[in-house]
Structures are given as C-alpha cells and as structure tokens.
Design a protein around this motif. Structure first.
Motif, PDB file in Angstrom:
ATOM      1  N   PRO A  17      16.375  43.369  56.831  1.00 46.15           N
ATOM      2  CA  PRO A  17      17.135  44.270  55.953  1.00 46.15           C
ATOM      3  C   PRO A  17      16.818  45.730  56.267  1.00 46.15           C
ATOM      4  O   PRO A  17      15.675  46.093  56.567  1.00 46.15           O
ATOM      5  CB  PRO A  17      16.648  43.909  54.549  1.00 46.15           C
ATOM      6  N   ASP A  19      15.945  49.449  55.416  1.00 47.04           N
ATOM      7  CA  ASP A  19      15.121  50.026  54.351  1.00 47.04           C
ATOM      8  C   ASP A  19      16.027  50.477  53.195  1.00 47.04           C
ATOM      9  O   ASP A  19      16.977  51.244  53.413  1.00 47.04           O
ATOM     10  CB  ASP A  19      14.352  51.220  54.918  1.00 47.04           C
ATOM     11  N   PRO A  20      15.760  49.999  51.971  1.00 45.64           N
ATOM     12  CA  PRO A  20      16.612  50.337  50.818  1.00 45.64           C
ATOM     13  C   PRO A  20      16.828  51.841  50.630  1.00 45.64           C
ATOM     14  O   PRO A  20      17.880  52.254  50.138  1.00 45.64           O
ATOM     15  CB  PRO A  20      15.872  49.741  49.624  1.00 45.64           C
ATOM     16  N   GLU A  21      15.866  52.669  51.016  1.00 50.16           N
ATOM     17  CA  GLU A  21      16.002  54.115  50.863  1.00 50.16           C
ATOM     18  C   GLU A  21      17.097  54.680  51.768  1.00 50.16           C
ATOM     19  O   GLU A  21      17.592  55.779  51.523  1.00 50.16           O
ATOM     20  CB  GLU A  21      14.677  54.814  51.148  1.00 50.16           C
ATOM     21  N   ARG A  22      17.470  53.936  52.824  1.00 46.69           N
ATOM     22  CA  ARG A  22      18.489  54.393  53.769  1.00 46.69           C
ATOM     23  C   ARG A  22      19.883  53.853  53.441  1.00 46.69           C
ATOM     24  O   ARG A  22      20.870  54.338  53.974  1.00 46.69           O
ATOM     25  CB  ARG A  22      18.109  53.975  55.189  1.00 46.69           C
ATOM     26  N   ILE A  23      19.966  52.852  52.580  1.00 46.64           N
ATOM     27  CA  ILE A  23      21.247  52.187  52.318  1.00 46.64           C
ATOM     28  C   ILE A  23      22.123  53.012  51.384  1.00 46.64           C
ATOM     29  O   ILE A  23      21.675  53.471  50.336  1.00 46.64           O
ATOM     30  CB  ILE A  23      21.022  50.780  51.732  1.00 46.64           C
ATOM     31  N   ARG A  25      25.595  51.719  51.049  1.00 54.09           N
ATOM     32  CA  ARG A  25      26.512  50.696  50.544  1.00 54.09           C
ATOM     33  C   ARG A  25      26.171  49.355  51.171  1.00 54.09           C
ATOM     34  O   ARG A  25      25.797  49.275  52.338  1.00 54.09           O
ATOM     35  CB  ARG A  25      27.942  51.097  50.916  1.00 54.09           C
ATOM     36  N   ALA A  27      24.418  45.529  51.842  1.00 50.19           N
ATOM     37  CA  ALA A  27      23.067  45.035  52.112  1.00 50.19           C
ATOM     38  C   ALA A  27      22.926  44.789  53.619  1.00 50.19           C
ATOM     39  O   ALA A  27      22.711  43.661  54.059  1.00 50.19           O
ATOM     40  CB  ALA A  27      22.802  43.753  51.333  1.00 50.19           C
ATOM     41  N   ALA A  29      21.723  44.440  57.458  1.00 49.44           N
ATOM     42  CA  ALA A  29      20.506  43.979  58.126  1.00 49.44           C
ATOM     43  C   ALA A  29      20.735  44.117  59.633  1.00 49.44           C
ATOM     44  O   ALA A  29      21.874  44.087  60.104  1.00 49.44           O
ATOM     45  CB  ALA A  29      20.208  42.533  57.752  1.00 49.44           C
ATOM     46  N   GLY A  51      27.861  47.147  56.071  1.00 49.08           N
ATOM     47  CA  GLY A  51      27.215  48.023  55.108  1.00 49.08           C
ATOM     48  C   GLY A  51      27.178  49.434  55.659  1.00 49.08           C
ATOM     49  O   GLY A  51      27.716  49.712  56.738  1.00 49.08           O
ATOM     50  N   PHE A  53      24.467  52.895  56.138  1.00 46.50           N
ATOM     51  CA  PHE A  53      23.089  53.371  56.036  1.00 46.50           C
ATOM     52  C   PHE A  53      22.877  54.588  56.922  1.00 46.50           C
ATOM     53  O   PHE A  53      23.562  54.778  57.917  1.00 46.50           O
ATOM     54  CB  PHE A  53      22.091  52.258  56.369  1.00 46.50           C
TER      55      PHE A  53
END
Length: 114
Positions: A17, A19-23, A25, A27, A29, A51, A53
């Motif tokens: 996945p 990194d959530p801080e970069r997303i 829209r 999910a 990977a 997505g 990112f």
C-alpha cells in the motif's frame, strides 16, 4: 545474454500500500520488480493499482516507458501528462506531482542517482 519478460505473465511481489500520508484518492498499492541495480542506476518494472498519490523525485532522474494501463501525471505546476501504453517521458531530479491511476499501470523504468 538477454532476458525477455512479459508484464502480463510476471510473478509480482505482493503489492505494498502507498503510504497513507501520500494518498489523495482510493487505496493504491505498488509492486516493483528490480531487474538491475548497481548503486547508481536501477532498471525495473513497476506496477500501481488505481488511485491517486503524491510523489517527489529527489536525488535521481527517471526514464519511464508505460507498458499497460491508463492514468495521468499531474505536475505541481498544474500541467498534465496522459499515461497509456507507449507513453515515454523523463522525470528530472526535484520533480513533484502526483500519480492519478485509472486502471492498473505498468511501467518500465530506469533511475540514475545524481
């Protein structure tokens, strides 16, 4: 010696996945298949699921050739590059922007550390 690989039949590593801080829209990977690395240059294949990112190219330049999939690179200055099979581009050291992946994208890449 030569090596022939077909992106559609590769055994990819389990996707990691983003990194959530970069997303922005979805999910997304990614999976990377390094084919050559010598500490300065790296060649390989990279796959990203749908997505959006952010990304920053710091300390290297990258040559990209899209093999399959669709999306866009959205540059920090607002310009856009459409990505689909056959798109070839160079991202310079310091490039900033985001990947917007519409359908799973596979690229071949070469990075050179600067």
């Amino acid at each position: 010696m030569s090596t022939v690989l077909h992106a559609s039949s590769l055994h990819w590593a389990e996707p990691v996945p983003v990194d959530p801080e970069r997303i922005i829209r979805g999910a997304p990977a990614t999976s990377t298949r390094v084919l050559f690395a010598d500490g300065k240059t790296e060649l390989g294949l990279w796959r990203a699921t749908p997505g959006e990112f952010t990304t920053v190219h710091q300390g290297y330049e990258e040559f990209i050739s899209v093999i399959e999939g669709e999306g866009e690179l959205i540059h920090d200055d607002g310009s856009r590059t459409t990505l689909n099979a056959g798109t070839v581009l160079i991202l310079e050291n310091g490039w900033r922007g985001r990947w917007s992946i519409a359908s799973t994208l596979v690229k071949s890449y070469t990075t050179v550390r600067v």
